[in-house]
Scaffold this motif. Sequence first.
Motif, PDB file in Angstrom:
ATOM      1  N   ASP A   1      -7.301   1.747  -0.107  1.00 62.02           N
ATOM      2  CA  ASP A   1      -7.531   1.345   0.995  1.00 62.02           C
ATOM      3  C   ASP A   1      -7.588   2.429   1.818  1.00 62.02           C
ATOM      4  OD1 ASP A   1      -7.458  -1.242   0.059  1.00 62.02           O
ATOM      5  OD2 ASP A   1      -5.357  -1.682   0.642  1.00 62.02           O
ATOM      6  N   ASN A   2      -6.938   3.866   1.532  1.00 58.83           N
ATOM      7  CA  ASN A   2      -7.190   4.979   2.664  1.00 58.83           C
ATOM      8  C   ASN A   2      -8.565   5.688   2.275  1.00 58.83           C
ATOM      9  OD1 ASN A   2      -4.886   4.309   3.996  1.00 58.83           O
ATOM     10  ND2 ASN A   2      -3.489   5.398   2.608  1.00 58.83           N
ATOM     11  N   GLY A   3      -9.205   5.397   1.167  1.00 58.26           N
ATOM     12  CA  GLY A   3     -10.539   6.098   1.200  1.00 58.26           C
ATOM     13  C   GLY A   3     -10.859   6.624  -0.264  1.00 58.26           C
ATOM     14  N   THR A   4      -9.938   6.760  -1.180  1.00 54.49           N
ATOM     15  CA  THR A   4      -9.952   7.430  -2.326  1.00 54.49           C
ATOM     16  C   THR A   4     -10.469   6.353  -3.396  1.00 54.49           C
ATOM     17  OG1 THR A   4      -7.945   8.894  -1.913  1.00 54.49           O
ATOM     18  CG2 THR A   4      -8.680   8.670  -4.158  1.00 54.49           C
ATOM     19  N   ASP A   5     -11.559   6.781  -4.156  1.00 58.87           N
ATOM     20  CA  ASP A   5     -12.332   6.154  -5.052  1.00 58.87           C
ATOM     21  C   ASP A   5     -11.260   6.186  -6.616  1.00 58.87           C
ATOM     22  OD1 ASP A   5     -14.288   5.182  -3.530  1.00 58.87           O
ATOM     23  OD2 ASP A   5     -15.403   6.837  -4.195  1.00 58.87           O
TER      24      ASP A   5
END
Length: 253
Positions: free
Chosen positions: A78-82
Motif C-alpha cells: 500500500d505504501n508503493g512497493t511492488d
Amino acid sequence: MTTLLISDLHLQPDAPEITEGFLRWLQERAQGANALYILGDLFEAWIGDDLLDLAESDPTGNALLAARVATALKRLSDNGTDIYLMHGNRDFLLGERFARAAGAQLLADPAVVAIDGQSVLLMHGDSLCTRDEAYMRFRAQARHPAWQQQVLAMPILERIALAKQLRDQSGEATSNKADDIMDVTPDEVVRVMREHGVTTLIHGHTHRPAVHELTIDERPATRMVLGDWRPTEGWEIVADEGGQPQLNRFPLS
C-alpha cells in the motif's frame, strides 16, 4: 529506485526470531523500495490459502503467522512497493487468495524480469538440482495441478499432518545425500541461462549464498545465490539504480 530480493525465510511458529526479524526488515529496510521479490520458501510449509480462515483457532500457530505476514506485506504494498511471490519447494501451494491478502503478485518460476534495465532470470532454484533424481520426481508430482487439487480437497487437519510428514521425510532424505547432489547442476544452469538469453541468474533454495562468475557462449555471466534466513541473520540482494546487484548478509537481532 531500489529492488530487493530475498528467499528461504522458512517462516514457522517454532522460529519466532526469524518472523520478528522479517517484520522489522519490512518496516525498516524495505520501506521505499520500488520492488520486492520473494523467491520461494517464504513459509516452511503452506497447506492451502484456507489456512487464513482459521486465525487464532489453529493450534499450530501457522494461521496467525500467515495473517501477520500478509498484513505486513500488504502495508508495504500500500505504501508503493511492488511485491512478487514465487513458489518454493516448501510453499508451492501458495495461491491467489494469499497473494491478494499480501498485496502481492504470484510470479512464475522461472521468470525473466527487468532490474535497472537489465534482463535477469529469477528462479527458486530447486529445478536446477537435477542430480537429485528422487527430489525431481517428487517436484514433478507436487507441481501437478491434479495432485495439488487432491491435496487441497483433504480436511485441513489431514493437510497439516501431511505437511509434517513431508518435512520429516525431506529431512531424513537430505541427511543421506551427498552435498553435490543437493547443489545445482552446472550444465543445467548454463542451459536455462542460454535458453532465456540472460547473463544474470538469481536464485535461492540451496542455502549456499555466493556470487559465481561464469562464461556462457564466450560472454561473462553471473549466478547469484541467496542465503536462508536464520534467527541471527538474513540475506538480501539489493539492486540500486545504476549499480550492480549486491549480495548482503545482515543481523536480524
